[in-house]
Design a protein around this motif. Structure first.
Motif, PDB file in Angstrom:
ATOM      1  N   LEU A   1       0.175   3.325   0.880  1.00 56.66           N
ATOM      2  CA  LEU A   1       0.175   3.790   1.868  1.00 56.66           C
ATOM      3  C   LEU A   1       1.383   3.536   3.075  1.00 56.66           C
ATOM      4  O   LEU A   1       1.936   4.374   3.490  1.00 56.66           O
ATOM      5  N   ILE A   2       1.534   2.055   3.205  1.00 54.17           N
ATOM      6  CA  ILE A   2       2.553   1.600   3.918  1.00 54.17           C
ATOM      7  C   ILE A   2       3.942   2.043   3.494  1.00 54.17           C
ATOM      8  O   ILE A   2       4.954   2.472   4.238  1.00 54.17           O
ATOM      9  N   ALA A   3       4.080   1.868   2.084  1.00 56.93           N
ATOM     10  CA  ALA A   3       5.470   2.283   1.715  1.00 56.93           C
ATOM     11  C   ALA A   3       5.641   3.831   1.799  1.00 56.93           C
ATOM     12  O   ALA A   3       6.747   4.284   2.045  1.00 56.93           O
ATOM     13  N   ALA A   4       4.623   4.621   1.782  1.00 51.99           N
ATOM     14  CA  ALA A   4       4.734   5.967   2.089  1.00 51.99           C
ATOM     15  C   ALA A   4       5.209   6.345   3.355  1.00 51.99           C
ATOM     16  O   ALA A   4       5.891   7.250   3.859  1.00 51.99           O
ATOM     17  N   PHE A   5       4.362   5.445   4.651  1.00 53.99           N
ATOM     18  CA  PHE A   5       4.762   5.658   5.611  1.00 53.99           C
ATOM     19  C   PHE A   5       6.300   5.362   6.274  1.00 53.99           C
ATOM     20  O   PHE A   5       6.929   6.183   6.408  1.00 53.99           O
ATOM     21  N   ASP A   6       6.808   4.209   5.469  1.00 53.75           N
ATOM     22  CA  ASP A   6       8.154   3.945   5.817  1.00 53.75           C
ATOM     23  C   ASP A   6       9.051   5.030   4.992  1.00 53.75           C
ATOM     24  O   ASP A   6      10.129   5.393   5.662  1.00 53.75           O
ATOM     25  N   ARG A   7       8.723   5.562   3.978  1.00 51.82           N
ATOM     26  CA  ARG A   7       9.560   6.530   3.305  1.00 51.82           C
ATOM     27  C   ARG A   7       9.667   7.862   4.384  1.00 51.82           C
ATOM     28  O   ARG A   7      10.746   8.339   4.362  1.00 51.82           O
TER      29      ARG A   7
END
Length: 280
Positions: free
Chosen positions: A173-179
């Motif tokens: 989820l955090i990786a998706a947020f940053d992307r």
């Protein structure tokens, strides 16, 4: 000449007629069980597809769906999957299909995962993901499917992961947020804000805080989105004809003749009644 309506002449036709016109009861279940899963599965599948294509037969499809759950009919899985793929949130037949597929255990879950992997339609994948999020069993394939949906429907995927309590998906989820903060997939700030806010909320639900830096990105998007919102302006209201003012006649004095024509003074005739009728 009187025409006599032909009666169903096979056990399968009789079962179909009973489900359609008499409903689901213990006698129907007993008759279905006696016919065997192959015959009943064919009848049930046909009736579910009938309700899926013709809303007038939704009640029949619901009865068939409940019968599939009662008898554990794996043959009904394909039409149940079609219900989930094509019916929107909140519809009774969709809800019943999800319940039955999850109650059928491994075959139902396997079919949902396979349908998700095979689908190339984002709305359909989101609907299947919603069904997967309601599966009570632990299954790493479900988490993988929901994480994969972050690419196409981030908000839907985030809510589904939070619904299942998939805390292991927090790094995804955090990786998706940053992307998405760098490369939004929406075509406006409002869409980007929806995606980031949903992911941030899911992360919090799953027990992790959102960093100040990421929250600042949400706040900046909020300000930009609010600055572009246009106040609602309804032309129908703007161009509506002005109200016609109410013109009141002269008041009748207490000592004047009563307007009713009785010959009495107003105070001795209709004054009290008129006062009771006036709105407060």
């Amino acid at each position: 000449m009187n025409r006599v309506k032909a009666l169903p002449n096979t056990p399968a036709e009789r079962l179909r007629t009973r489900i359609m016109f008499r409903g689901l009861d213990e006698t129907t279940v007993a008759e279905a069980r006696a016919l065997g899963p192959e015959v009943v599965g064919a009848v049930v599948s046909d009736l579910i597809d009938l309700g899926l294509t013709n809303p007038a037969h939704e009640r029949t499809a619901l009865r068939a769906t409940h019968l599939a759950r009662e008898l554990g009919l794996n043959r009904a899985i394909p039409p149940l999957i079609r219900c989930i793929e094509s019916i929107g949130e909140g519809e009774a037949l969709r809800h019943a299909a999800i319940v039955v597929l999850t109650r059928l255990g491994a075959p139902g879950i396997d079919a949902l995962v396979a349908a998700f992997d095979a689908s190339r339609d984002t709305p359909a994948r989101a609907r299947i993901a919603d069904a997967l999020s309601r599966v009570p069993a632990e299954d790493h394939r479900i988490r993988a499917a929901l994480v994969g949906l972050l690419e196409d429907a981030p908000a839907n995927a985030a809510w589904c992961l939070a619904e299942r309590g998939e805390w292991r998906a927090v790094p995804d989820l955090i990786a998706a947020f940053d992307r998405l903060a760098e490369r939004p997939i929406g075509d406006c700030d409002g869409c980007a804000l929806e995606h980031l806010s949903a992911i941030a909320c899911a992360v919090r639900v799953l027990g992790r805080p959102i960093s100040d830096e990421r929250q600042a990105k949400i706040d900046a998007l909020t300000e930009r989105a609010e600055s572009t919102w246009v106040p609602f302006d309804d032309p129908a209201v703007r161009h509506a004809a002005p109200r016609t003012p109410v013109i009141r006649g002269p008041r009748t004095g207490r000592n004047d003749p009563c307007p009713c024509g009785s010959g009495k003074k107003y105070k001795h005739c209709c004054l009290d009644a008129d006062r009771r009728d006036q709105p407060h």
